[in-house]
Design an enzyme around this catalytic site. Structure first.
Site, PDB file in Angstrom:
ATOM      1  N   HIS A   1       0.816  -1.217   0.000  1.00 39.66           N
ATOM      2  CA  HIS A   1       0.000   0.000   0.000  1.00 39.66           C
ATOM      3  C   HIS A   1       0.855   1.275   0.000  1.00 39.66           C
ATOM      4  CE1 HIS A   1      -3.040   2.933   0.932  1.00 39.66           C
ATOM      5  NE2 HIS A   1      -2.549   3.136   2.138  1.00 39.66           N
TER       6      HIS A   1
ATOM      7  N   GLU B   1       0.594   5.927  12.866  1.00 37.39           N
ATOM      8  CA  GLU B   1      -0.725   5.545  13.347  1.00 37.39           C
ATOM      9  C   GLU B   1      -0.816   4.046  13.652  1.00 37.39           C
ATOM     10  OE1 GLU B   1      -3.070   7.828  13.738  1.00 37.39           O
ATOM     11  OE2 GLU B   1      -4.739   6.504  14.288  1.00 37.39           O
ATOM     12  N   ASP B   2      -0.214   3.243  12.796  1.00 35.97           N
ATOM     13  CA  ASP B   2      -0.463   1.800  12.867  1.00 35.97           C
ATOM     14  C   ASP B   2       0.628   0.981  13.540  1.00 35.97           C
ATOM     15  OD1 ASP B   2      -2.799   2.168  11.572  1.00 35.97           O
ATOM     16  OD2 ASP B   2      -2.063   1.582   9.594  1.00 35.97           O
TER      17      ASP B   2
ATOM     18  N   ASP C   1      -3.447   8.361  -1.425  1.00 36.61           N
ATOM     19  CA  ASP C   1      -3.828   7.308  -0.480  1.00 36.61           C
ATOM     20  C   ASP C   1      -5.269   6.867  -0.762  1.00 36.61           C
ATOM     21  OD1 ASP C   1      -3.728   5.680   1.811  1.00 36.61           O
ATOM     22  OD2 ASP C   1      -4.515   7.294   3.079  1.00 36.61           O
TER      23      ASP C   1
END
Ligand code: MN
Length: 739
Positions: free
Chosen positions: A60, A89-90, A151
């Site tokens: 991604h 964030e992840d 994105d």
């Protein structure tokens, strides 16, 4: 699924190499190293993560970075930020870690992207609030928005593996906000792809049908274009400049919209494609070459004088430059011809980033964009606007195309398409707007709601006695004038409310009542007003009289007044409730696909067989809409948390109201035959029939009850066989006369 890690690893490396190869032309010394570092960090951080499709997660960010280079034309800083856009964030990586390795610009962009993540994932006003935040970053670094668009584009491209309700929500956000945003930034290619993907995921049948028809007509279209351009080509060759002639069909989405708006079949969309002539002209001769080619084209084909658009002399607000004309081909077909240079073409496709490349030479377009960014910033700084109001206002700015007009002194002003003399007055100054009584347009006296056209010269007439009123809101279309008038009306209301407050306090004093919070609340309930301001305003205006107040004092409620809450029930609550309910019905709602009470939305009148979703309303329970309902984008984008899945199950002998439009040549007995088919042959219950005939054309609108889409299709094909009927189509909106 069996995962072969060695194969996967190879694929990751291959994709990374491709990224480097694509970036190569823009890389400066040391850049490759930075990209490698970002890639290594991202790969390590996402190591154990997979996307919904089962692919390694790193695919991604790699794809997003690739879109940034290939489709937006961004450079190293953006590539690095794109690779890192999901790590903070992840994963365990923190912003401070990135700060240690990369420079400030990268950190700021990643921070911006992290903050606007989860945009729209929560409740309605939170969604809008997040969107506002996202736009706020525009003023800091527009690259945040551009990477966010990349994105979103990749997420839309890979939406197949997502569950249905998520597909609907993401698609609708995309059409509601991201596609217009891409348009406003001049990213035409991305805007078009986002729109097409939206259609694919919300109305697959229409999407497929149009795509197939574009394919089927390709050969004949190409043959036509070849004939059309041949004579023009021979002439342009004489100019001795490089050029290219392209022709691409309109996007699937725009064809779909055209068919829908004009209620015509695919075959009747006359401007399916445009011919584009792209010239290799040096900057100083751009304009003259374009007009020379225009002259060649119109030597061979007659132009439609109403369809000449010169966006070279005055480019669009998003930087678009091109010369458009629509000419009549030898077979009697209108063809749009777009003439522009290579530079203009690149800006038209890639937008904002392409501007940077030509920045030195195109300062005037740059300043247009600057102006736009300033306007966004201005709006953002207006504190008293609710986030939802803000999103509306912003979308207003996005969608409007501009009109160019002049002041009496010859100064050029840009106003939205459809703007009136009153809009123009507010554009000049709030005080002028507030006192506007009319205008002189090109020396002629016009009322304040007169719509302005390109090239108009306007002198505003004012009077000290003039005052804005509610009607004015209908006379303006620019968000600026609207919000100014609202402000003025609010101010006026506040003054009246002040007077109302004095009246209330003094009257209540006579009854020995002190107006405290409790009394105020009872007053609001008694007079059924929504706010304190409204209450005081009505008293000030005399709508609530002294006698009314007296009646209030004497009024003794038998039961305590219940507080009304305007909160929408939570989706979870409803899903809980429906588990206990088991009625026979045709619609399954919620994650568990249970049966529950619902109402069918009036705006799109769904019938069994339609693709639908449920929407939890504030006061009317669950409403069922078609996924292609005109209101769907707004509902899904702003209130995603109130959307629930809904699906028809077996079709019962139930009747649903829908609308059919019948067009044909008028003949005696046609109406009779049409209603005969409907009522006798098919045993359908017709609820109303309205028709008119105009110059021998019959136009009928029929509201009728059918069982499902199959039943409807059968009915349509029967009606089409009636002598004289040319076209039968379903329409969505119940027009006034049927409501
Ligand atoms: Mn992402």
């Amino acid at each position: 699924m069996v995962i072969d890690e060695a194969v996967e690893k190879k694929e990751i490396i291959a994709r990374y190499r491709r990224l480097l190869r694509l970036a190569k032309p823009v890389l400066k010394e040391g850049d490759a190293k930075l990209i490698k570092r970002a890639f290594t960090i991202a790969m390590e951080a996402h190591k154990n993560m997979r996307r919904k499709s089962g692919e390694p997660y790193i695919f991604h960010p790699l794809s997003v970075a690739e879109i940034c280079i290939e489709e937006i034309g961004l450079g190293t800083t953006s590539i690095v930020a794109a690779l890192l856009h999901d790590v903070v964030e992840d994963t365990d990586i923190e912003l401070a870690d990135i700060e240690r390795i990369f420079d400030k610009k990268v950190v700021r962009i990643v921070d911006g992207l992290t903050k606007i993540r989860g945009v729209f994932e929560y409740g309605s006003s939170a969604q809008a609030e997040n969107f506002r935040k996202m736009l706020f970053t525009l003023s800091e670094d527009v690259r945040v928005i551009l990477i966010k668009l990349a994105d979103r584009l990749h997420n839309m491209r890979t939406l197949d593996s997502m569950p249905r309700n998520k597909q609907l929500r993401v698609s609708n956000e995309t059409i509601y906000l991201y596609a217009p945003l891409a348009h406003r930034l001049g990213l035409n290619a991305i805007k078009t792809e986002l729109e097409d993907l939206y259609l694919r995921f919300t109305d697959y049948n229409s999407y497929r049908n149009i795509a197939n028809k574009i394919d089927e007509t390709r050969t004949s279209r190409n043959r036509f274009i070849k004939h059309f351009v041949q004579p023009v080509k021979d002439e342009i060759d004489q100019l001795k400049i490089g050029y290219e002639i392209k022709s691409r069909p309109k996007s699937i989405y725009s064809i779909f919209m055209k068919m829908k708006k004009q209620n015509i079949p695919f075959e009747e969309v006359y401007d399916l494609f445009a011919v584009r002539i792209i010239l290799d002209a040096p900057l100083e001769h751009e304009k003259s070459f374009c007009w020379q080619v225009y002259s060649i084209v119109t030597d061979y084909y007659t132009p439609n004088p109403d369809r000449l658009r010169d966006w070279i002399s005055t480019p669009k607000g998003n930087g678009y430059e091109s010369l458009h004309t629509t000419v009549m081909a030898k077979n009697g077909q209108w063809v749009e011809v777009q003439i522009r240079t290579k530079r203009m073409d690149e800006i038209a496709e890639k937008g904002y980033a392409a501007h940077w490349k030509y920045k030195d030479n195109t300062s005037k377009y740059e300043s247009n964009l600057e102006k736009w960014l300033m306007r966004v910033r201005e709006t953002l700084e207006k504190q008293d606007m609710s986030a939802l109001e803000f999103v509306d206002d912003f979308r207003g700015n996005l969608f409007n195309e501009e009109v160019f007009v002049f002041t009496p002194k010859g100064e050029l002003k840009t106003i939205p398409n459809g703007a009136t003399a009153l809009d123009f007055a507010f554009e000049i100054h709030t005080d002028i707007g507030a006192k506007c009584i009319g205008a002189k347009v090109n020396q002629k006296l016009v009322p304040i709601n007169h719509v302005l056209k390109n090239g108009d010269q306007i002198e505003i007439l004012t009077s000290a006695k003039q005052k804005p009123n509610e009607d004015w809101l209908r006379f303006v279309s620019s968000p600026k004038a609207k919000s100014k008038i609202k402000d003025l009306l609010k101010e006026d209301r506040r003054k009246v409310a002040e007077e109302g407050k004095e009246i209330l306090i003094s009257k209540m004093r006579q009854f020995k009542i002190e107006v405290d919070g409790n009394v105020s609340e009872r007053l609001r309930d008694y007079f059924n007003v929504s706010s304190q301001l409204e209450l005081l305003f009505k008293i000030g205006k005399g709508i609530i009289t002294v006698n009314d107040l007296k009646r209030f004092v004497e009024y003794k409620p038998t039961t305590p007044v219940k507080k009304q809450t305007a909160e929408a029930p939570d989706v979870k609550d409803i899903e809980q409730k429906i588990k206990t309910k088991h009625e026979e019905d045709t619609l399954l709602i919620g994650e568990d696909m249970d049966v529950v009470d619902y109402k069918l939305a009036k705006c799109c009148s769904p019938i069994p067989g339609d693709d639908v979703f449920g929407f939890v309303t504030v006061s009317e329970g669950i409403k069922i809409h078609r996924t292609n309902c005109p209101n769907a984008p707004e509902l899904l984008a702003n209130h995603g948390n109130r959307v629930i899945k809904a699906k028809w199950t077996s079709q019962h002998e139930l009747s649903f109201l829908t609308g059919l439009r019948v067009i044909g040549t008028d003949r005696v007995g046609l109406i009779n035959d049409v209603s005969k088919v409907i009522s006798e042959e098919l045993k359908v219950n017709m609820s109303s029939l309205a028709f008119n005939t105009d110059h021998g054309i019959f136009n009928g609108e029929i509201m009728l009850y059918v069982n499902d889409t199959r039943h409807l299709e059968m009915l349509i094909s029967k009606l089409e066989k009636v002598e004289g009927v040319v076209q039968v189509s379903r329409f969505d909106k119940i027009t006034e006369k049927f409501a």
